[in-house]
Design a protein around this motif. Structure first.
Motif, PDB file in Angstrom:
ATOM      1  N   SER A   1       0.828  -1.191   0.000  1.00  0.00           N
ATOM      2  CA  SER A   1       0.000   0.000   0.000  1.00  0.00           C
ATOM      3  C   SER A   1       0.871   1.253   0.000  1.00  0.00           C
ATOM      4  O   SER A   1       1.799   1.371   0.774  1.00  0.00           O
ATOM      5  N   CYS A   2       0.605   2.173  -0.868  1.00  0.00           N
ATOM      6  CA  CYS A   2       1.381   3.415  -0.896  1.00  0.00           C
ATOM      7  C   CYS A   2       0.535   4.492  -1.549  1.00  0.00           C
ATOM      8  O   CYS A   2      -0.447   4.196  -2.222  1.00  0.00           O
ATOM      9  N   MET A   3       0.971   5.721  -1.405  1.00  0.00           N
ATOM     10  CA  MET A   3       0.140   6.782  -1.967  1.00  0.00           C
ATOM     11  C   MET A   3       0.237   6.845  -3.483  1.00  0.00           C
ATOM     12  O   MET A   3      -0.602   7.476  -4.123  1.00  0.00           O
ATOM     13  N   ASP A   4       1.263   6.189  -4.000  1.00  0.00           N
ATOM     14  CA  ASP A   4       1.338   6.155  -5.453  1.00  0.00           C
ATOM     15  C   ASP A   4       0.075   5.545  -6.044  1.00  0.00           C
ATOM     16  O   ASP A   4      -0.429   5.999  -7.071  1.00  0.00           O
ATOM     17  N   ILE A   5      -0.413   4.522  -5.382  1.00  0.00           N
ATOM     18  CA  ILE A   5      -1.601   3.857  -5.899  1.00  0.00           C
ATOM     19  C   ILE A   5      -2.762   4.845  -5.975  1.00  0.00           C
ATOM     20  O   ILE A   5      -3.494   4.906  -6.967  1.00  0.00           O
ATOM     21  N   ASP A   6      -2.899   5.644  -4.933  1.00  0.00           N
ATOM     22  CA  ASP A   6      -3.975   6.633  -4.943  1.00  0.00           C
ATOM     23  C   ASP A   6      -3.797   7.634  -6.064  1.00  0.00           C
ATOM     24  O   ASP A   6      -4.768   8.072  -6.689  1.00  0.00           O
TER      25      ASP A   6
ATOM     26  N   LEU B   1      -7.335  -4.309  -8.378  1.00  0.00           N
ATOM     27  CA  LEU B   1      -6.187  -3.967  -7.541  1.00  0.00           C
ATOM     28  C   LEU B   1      -5.980  -5.122  -6.579  1.00  0.00           C
ATOM     29  O   LEU B   1      -6.773  -5.342  -5.677  1.00  0.00           O
ATOM     30  N   ARG B   2      -4.915  -5.857  -6.781  1.00  0.00           N
ATOM     31  CA  ARG B   2      -4.677  -7.022  -5.935  1.00  0.00           C
ATOM     32  C   ARG B   2      -3.298  -6.894  -5.318  1.00  0.00           C
ATOM     33  O   ARG B   2      -2.307  -6.952  -6.009  1.00  0.00           O
ATOM     34  N   LEU B   3      -3.265  -6.690  -4.025  1.00  0.00           N
ATOM     35  CA  LEU B   3      -1.995  -6.553  -3.323  1.00  0.00           C
ATOM     36  C   LEU B   3      -1.728  -7.819  -2.536  1.00  0.00           C
ATOM     37  O   LEU B   3      -2.642  -8.547  -2.158  1.00  0.00           O
TER      38      LEU B   3
ATOM     39  N   PHE C   1      -3.731   9.883   1.931  1.00  0.00           N
ATOM     40  CA  PHE C   1      -4.302   8.576   1.615  1.00  0.00           C
ATOM     41  C   PHE C   1      -3.246   7.508   1.710  1.00  0.00           C
ATOM     42  O   PHE C   1      -2.086   7.753   1.504  1.00  0.00           O
ATOM     43  N   GLY C   2      -3.707   6.363   1.921  1.00  0.00           N
ATOM     44  CA  GLY C   2      -2.809   5.212   1.932  1.00  0.00           C
ATOM     45  C   GLY C   2      -1.823   5.319   3.060  1.00  0.00           C
ATOM     46  O   GLY C   2      -1.778   6.314   3.797  1.00  0.00           O
ATOM     47  N   LYS C   3      -1.028   4.318   3.166  1.00  0.00           N
ATOM     48  CA  LYS C   3      -0.098   4.328   4.286  1.00  0.00           C
ATOM     49  C   LYS C   3       1.291   4.547   3.765  1.00  0.00           C
ATOM     50  O   LYS C   3       1.632   4.139   2.673  1.00  0.00           O
ATOM     51  N   GLN C   4       2.091   5.181   4.561  1.00  0.00           N
ATOM     52  CA  GLN C   4       3.491   5.299   4.192  1.00  0.00           C
ATOM     53  C   GLN C   4       4.087   3.920   4.265  1.00  0.00           C
ATOM     54  O   GLN C   4       3.645   3.096   5.032  1.00  0.00           O
ATOM     55  N   GLN C   5       5.110   3.709   3.495  1.00  0.00           N
ATOM     56  CA  GLN C   5       5.680   2.344   3.480  1.00  0.00           C
ATOM     57  C   GLN C   5       6.360   1.992   4.774  1.00  0.00           C
ATOM     58  O   GLN C   5       7.016   2.820   5.351  1.00  0.00           O
TER      59      GLN C   5
END
Lengths: 431, 346
Positions: free
Chosen positions: A95-100, A116-118, B342-346
């Motif tokens: 999960s990362c903000m790149d996806i958003d 989206l399959r992680l 949004f999302g989580k930091q790695q």
């Protein structure tokens, strides 16, 4: 496979653009991208691909995580025109903000299929702009958090929803489903724990649930034809009053839509109803049910056996039954505790008097040859008047001699159907 | 099997459709076979042509007699209802074992006759010929001229769309990158920050490095871009400071050795990534101040519009606790909420 070329001129670049697009469509993304260095004319042919699928092959060949992310973003920005399908499956990052941000870029693309399959890292929280994909027809998520914003009106075109390891808001989920009127297929696997899941979906044809839920009910699902329920309960059954016991069991099946043709229930589902008085057969019969699949049935557990038989007796048009067996026993020696229980089951089975008048085919998987399993199988043979084929797939570890013995025993046991044929084969574990 | 012989033997049993190819030759085809082609079917039904030699249906130019023969073989097989899927599949697999030139001709002809299944079949076959092959091999197979210069092959593809949304996004990323860079330099002067902060900077940087520095379809800038690429190297190495985890040196390496043709033989990273190298330099320099101001305003406006879509989300993330706040406080700028919320930091 390079044949004799009759001409020396470019044979492909002059093909009509819709053929070029067609060819590019059938290429994996990385090969499609590489066509941009073929020649001047090919430079931008690939940017109008109808689908962008970032999956295994793409990740393997694209370098490290940062580079991969850079490439994905770049591809998305370069892409022109509408995009029918976007897929990001099992990337090496989590999960990362790149996806958003990628989802943000996709906003203008009229996406119809989003996957989206992680598999790495924590669940990814779906950003609220995901809920602006108004054209969405197929949504496939794995390891995400799926919580529509409160003002969300639903995906009006959504046809297929597949959630695996997705955290949803259990109390709101039923409402979310009811706002997706065109939904035909719903799969929830290992998602949140539901208290009571109510499905309101007038076009739903296929429903799969594997997870924890205290109850599942179907309100207005007239077209539902295929249903598969595997309930995993990690807590002991709640004590309930005697009078209530069979009504819940009965009620569940009464709420099922009449159109069901295929039903798969796991033994954990059967166990989730409190033990107690069981009706001989269910009052409401699903008259269109043709195939019943029961998984992980333990033939020496009375609950499993009795409920399984109750179901078999209840559905008058049931033609095929698939049962996968489960034998908890590792060792062969008699466990003193179990003997009375097994005897109970044997007694119960012997006392049964019924006829299965429509059942034509029975498939049994994971057969271990245990006494209880043999017994159960013989009961089926003895009571199915039109049975044509019984196929038993046993564990590969069973030796040929034992198999022959089992087969003999079964062939010689009394059969209600003169045509019944018993076949015994090893399981193909690769399947 | 020739239609001519059939006609002599059983004149009454079958009906035929007459078709004419571009070279002038006319032949007759069994009706059910011909009608399998949508284009012929439509001609027959709408214009009534094809019933006799004089009124033969003119086939599109891309259909020559040899290709027509192949197409008719295809139609003849598939128009029969009774065939199983397996049979059809086996036939199809054998059918496309043709040399590439014939395959291309067949695709083209099938397309002009609107025979969709055959178009798909031939397209797949052609795709299989391209898949997994290096660009040299593909050029060899199809006689594609190698008319891009070495430099052009490495040059990043431009986004040639006029979509203002994309342009604005690009612009936004370019600006943010610039801002980030400034802050990064500031930070490097300071002491070591917590790991978390650094990570997020680099995350963002690397993400934005993936963004397009060239936001315009203005071709005039194109020539200058070629020289600018070299400037990437020092930039990249400076942003690598303080975080050895991210292997950004890879991109630097690829840029550094572009001319080795063997590199193109390698798998995707080399061929793909040079194209994705981003020109980091300021394109702002080339604009006159008025234009620049206008674009700046557009960008801010866009950022505001985006922000307004998710005020709730931002509120949520703000209220969620300190880990989320840390990156936001580092950058301070309001428009950054979008990226960090949004999302989580790695």
């Amino acid at each position: 496979m390079m044949g004799i070329r009759r001409s020396t001129s470019d044979i492909i670049s002059n093909l009509p653009s819709n053929i070029m697009e067609n060819i590019l469509k059938y290429l994996p993304l990385r090969d499609a991208g590489r066509t941009s260095v073929l020649s001047r004319r090919w430079r931008y042919k690939w940017v109008t691909l109808p689908q962008l699928e970032f999956e295994n092959q793409f990740f393997v060949s694209s370098g490290d995580t940062e580079k991969i992310k850079a490439i994905i973003c770049r591809v998305l920005l370069l892409h022109q025109g509408p995009l029918v399908k976007f897929e990001l499956s099992y990337p090496p990052f989590g999960s990362c903000m790149d996806i958003d941000n990628w989802i943000l870029i996709l906003l203008k693309k009229n996406i119809q299929k989003f996957t989206l399959r992680l598999f790495v890292g924590p669940n990814h929280e779906c950003p609220c702009h995901l809920f602006s994909f108004l054209q969405l027809k197929h949504l496939n998520l794995r390891k995400c958090v799926f919580k529509p914003p409160p003002a969300f009106k639903g995906f009006s075109r959504l046809v297929d929803l597949n959630l695996l390891y997705v955290h949803v808001a259990p109390e709101m989920f039923g409402e979310f489903i009811s706002h997706c009127p065109l939904l035909e297929r719903l799969r929830l696997t290992h998602c949140s724990e539901f208290d009571s899941l109510e499905i309101y979906a007038p076009n739903l044809k296929d429903f799969t649930f594997c997870g924890v839920s205290k109850s599942i009910s179907f309100k207005n699902t007239p077209l539902l034809a295929v249903i598969s329920i595997t309930l995993l309960s990690y807590y002991a059954n709640v004590e309930r009053h005697e009078e209530e016991t069979d009504s819940e069991w009965v009620k569940f099946f009464q709420c099922l839509p009449a159109a069901i043709e295929y039903m798969h229930l796991d033994s954990s589902f059967l166990e989730s109803f409190p033990a107690g008085h069981l009706p001989v057969r269910l009052p409401s019969t699903l008259n269109h049910l043709k195939v019943l699949a029961l998984s992980d049935i333990c033939c020496y557990i009375l609950d499993h056996v009795s409920r399984a038989l109750c179901l078999l007796r209840s559905f008058l048009n049931l033609e095929r039954v698939k049962i996968s067996m489960y034998d908890d026993d590792d060792d062969d020696d008699d466990d003193d505790d179990d003997v009375p229980q097994r005897d109970l089951v044997v007694e119960y089975l012997e006392a049964q008097d019924f006829s299965l008048k429509q059942l034509r085919e029975v498939k049994i998987r994971n057969f271990s040859g245990a006494k209880s399993e043999l017994h159960f199988t013989k009961i089926l043979l003895a009571h199915s008047t039109v049975l044509e084929k019984m196929e038993i797939l046993h564990y590969p570890g069973i030796s040929d001699e034992v198999r022959v013995m089992m087969l003999d025993e079964l062939t010689q046991s009394p059969k209600a159907s003169p045509k019944a044929e018993v076949v015994c084969k090893p399981l193909d574990l690769d399947l | 099997m020739s239609e001519g012989t059939m006609a002599v033997v059983k004149p009454e049993m079958k009906s035929y459709i007459w078709v004419q190819t571009a070279d002038g030759s006319i032949q007759q085809v069994e009706e059910e076979v011909a009608m399998f082609c949508p284009m012929i079917c439509r001609e027959v039904l709408q214009t009534g042509m094809g019933s006799s030699k004089n009124y033969a249906i003119s086939l599109p130019q891309r259909v020559n007699p040899a290709t027509l023969g192949l197409i008719l073989d295809y139609c003849r097989f598939h128009q029969l209802q009774g065939r199983s899927n397996k049979e059809r599949k086996i036939f199809d697999e054998k059918f496309v074992r043709l040399d590439t030139e014939k395959l291309c001709e067949l695709a083209s002809a099938a397309d002009s006759l609107q025979l969709r299944p055959l178009v798909d079949l031939t397209s797949r076959a052609l795709a299989r010929m391209i898949e997994g092959r290096t660009p040299e091999e593909v050029r060899e197979i199809f006689n594609i001229p190698d008319d891009l210069t070495e430099e052009e092959k490495l040059e990043p593809l431009r986004n040639i769309t006029d979509d203002p949304h994309i342009r604005l996004l690009n612009r936004l990323y370019a600006r943010k990158r610039k801002e980030l860079k400034e802050r990064e330099q500031l930070k490097n002067i300071e002491n070591e920050e917590e790991r978390v902060d650094k990570r997020s900077v680099d995350d963002l940087l690397s993400f934005i490095n993936g963004g397009d520095g060239d936001s315009k379809g203005v071709r005039a800038i194109k020539n200058k871009k070629k020289n600018r690429k070299r400037k990437d190297q020092p930039r990249n190495s400076s942003s690598n400071n303080g975080n050895g985890d991210h292997k950004k040196t890879d991109t630097v390496d690829n840029v550094a050795s572009p001319t080795k043709s063997s590199k193109f033989q390698d798998s995707l990273p080399v061929t793909f990534s040079p194209n994705l190298e981003f020109v980091e330099d300021d394109i702002d320099d080339e604009l006159d101040p008025a234009m620049k101001e206008k674009i700046d305003r557009e960008v801010e406006d866009f950022a505001r519009r985006l922000n307004s879509v998710w005020p709730k989300r931002v509120q949520e993330s703000v209220s969620l606790g300190s880990e989320r706040l840390v990156p936001m406080s580092v950058y301070g700028s309001g428009s950054f909420n979008r990226f960090n919320g949004f999302g989580k930091q790695q």
